[in-house]
Design a protein around this motif. Sequence first.
Motif, PDB file in Angstrom:
ATOM      1  N   GLY A  12       0.730  -1.282  -0.099  1.00 56.07           N
ATOM      2  CA  GLY A  12      -0.037  -0.032  -0.242  1.00 56.07           C
ATOM      3  C   GLY A  12       0.709   1.099   0.077  1.00 56.07           C
ATOM      4  O   GLY A  12       0.227   2.161  -0.209  1.00 56.07           O
ATOM      5  N   ASP A  13       2.275   1.119   0.064  1.00 59.49           N
ATOM      6  CA  ASP A  13       2.847   2.638   0.222  1.00 59.49           C
ATOM      7  C   ASP A  13       4.320   2.013  -0.095  1.00 59.49           C
ATOM      8  O   ASP A  13       4.787   1.349  -0.303  1.00 59.49           O
ATOM      9  N   ARG A  14       5.188   3.094   0.376  1.00 60.65           N
ATOM     10  CA  ARG A  14       6.718   3.051  -0.437  1.00 60.65           C
ATOM     11  C   ARG A  14       7.440   2.149   0.900  1.00 60.65           C
ATOM     12  O   ARG A  14       8.467   1.851   0.725  1.00 60.65           O
ATOM     13  N   PHE A  15       6.666   1.957   1.930  1.00 58.28           N
ATOM     14  CA  PHE A  15       7.594   1.185   2.810  1.00 58.28           C
ATOM     15  C   PHE A  15       7.343  -0.273   2.639  1.00 58.28           C
ATOM     16  O   PHE A  15       8.179  -1.175   3.213  1.00 58.28           O
ATOM     17  N   ASP A  16       6.643  -0.808   1.658  1.00 62.93           N
ATOM     18  CA  ASP A  16       6.541  -2.245   1.008  1.00 62.93           C
ATOM     19  C   ASP A  16       6.244  -3.260   2.030  1.00 62.93           C
ATOM     20  O   ASP A  16       6.597  -4.379   2.106  1.00 62.93           O
ATOM     21  N   ILE A  17       5.311  -2.565   3.091  1.00 65.91           N
ATOM     22  CA  ILE A  17       4.535  -3.580   3.908  1.00 65.91           C
ATOM     23  C   ILE A  17       3.472  -4.503   3.126  1.00 65.91           C
ATOM     24  O   ILE A  17       2.687  -3.782   2.357  1.00 65.91           O
ATOM     25  N   THR A  18       3.675  -5.405   3.106  1.00 65.64           N
ATOM     26  CA  THR A  18       2.526  -6.253   2.379  1.00 65.64           C
ATOM     27  C   THR A  18       1.763  -6.918   3.255  1.00 65.64           C
ATOM     28  O   THR A  18       1.706  -7.211   4.362  1.00 65.64           O
ATOM     29  N   TYR A  19       0.404  -6.872   2.470  1.00 60.31           N
ATOM     30  CA  TYR A  19      -0.895  -7.144   3.465  1.00 60.31           C
ATOM     31  C   TYR A  19      -1.640  -8.292   2.621  1.00 60.31           C
ATOM     32  O   TYR A  19      -1.432  -8.452   1.308  1.00 60.31           O
ATOM     33  N   TYR A  20      -2.003  -9.411   3.351  1.00 57.72           N
ATOM     34  CA  TYR A  20      -2.641 -10.643   2.717  1.00 57.72           C
ATOM     35  C   TYR A  20      -4.375 -10.782   3.285  1.00 57.72           C
ATOM     36  O   TYR A  20      -4.280 -10.471   4.668  1.00 57.72           O
ATOM     37  N   ALA A  21      -5.159 -11.037   2.653  1.00 58.78           N
ATOM     38  CA  ALA A  21      -6.286 -11.563   2.926  1.00 58.78           C
ATOM     39  C   ALA A  21      -6.070 -12.931   3.594  1.00 58.78           C
ATOM     40  O   ALA A  21      -5.314 -13.499   3.570  1.00 58.78           O
ATOM     41  N   THR A  41      -1.078   6.821  -1.685  1.00 57.88           N
ATOM     42  CA  THR A  41      -0.692   5.769  -0.522  1.00 57.88           C
ATOM     43  C   THR A  41      -2.022   5.330   0.203  1.00 57.88           C
ATOM     44  O   THR A  41      -2.970   6.088   0.356  1.00 57.88           O
ATOM     45  N   LEU A  42      -2.130   3.648   0.148  1.00 56.24           N
ATOM     46  CA  LEU A  42      -3.243   3.403   0.695  1.00 56.24           C
ATOM     47  C   LEU A  42      -2.898   2.592   1.821  1.00 56.24           C
ATOM     48  O   LEU A  42      -4.038   2.370   2.835  1.00 56.24           O
ATOM     49  N   SER A  43      -1.923   2.250   2.323  1.00 58.68           N
ATOM     50  CA  SER A  43      -1.334   1.335   3.417  1.00 58.68           C
ATOM     51  C   SER A  43      -2.511   0.491   3.902  1.00 58.68           C
ATOM     52  O   SER A  43      -2.475  -0.358   2.643  1.00 58.68           O
TER      53      SER A  43
END
Length: 126
Positions: free
Chosen positions: A52-61, A102-104
């Motif tokens: 969601g943003d430039r910090f490359d944090i990945t989200y998963y369902a 940015t969506l984070s």
Amino acid sequence: QLQLVESGGGLVQPGGSLRLSCAASGFTLDAYAIGWFRQAPGKEREGVSCIGDRFDITYYADSAKGRFTFLRDNAKNTVYLQMNSLKPEDTAVYYCAAAARTLSGQCLVPDRYDYWGQGTQVTVSS
């Protein structure tokens, strides 16, 4: 012209693996929020994984955790969805999408995205 092109879908047996690709042109992927979504027949489009943003944090369902992995190759301007231990309920058309903001933690929400690929069919069946 901004464009996203998915590939890599197909027919796979339960327990198998697939790697989907999403190639971007007309913009740089690492400057955007990027997500993978899927839509099964008769169901709403749902988020699978995203950055969601430039910090490359990945989200998963929840349905993807432990089985799917979001990968990115900035040199190729391409993102991937590595899918392992596939189940029949993973059958759907898979899409990648990009958002110029940015969506984070909101990056699993389809309505947040501006640009969509054409989709690639994934069928999990014996």
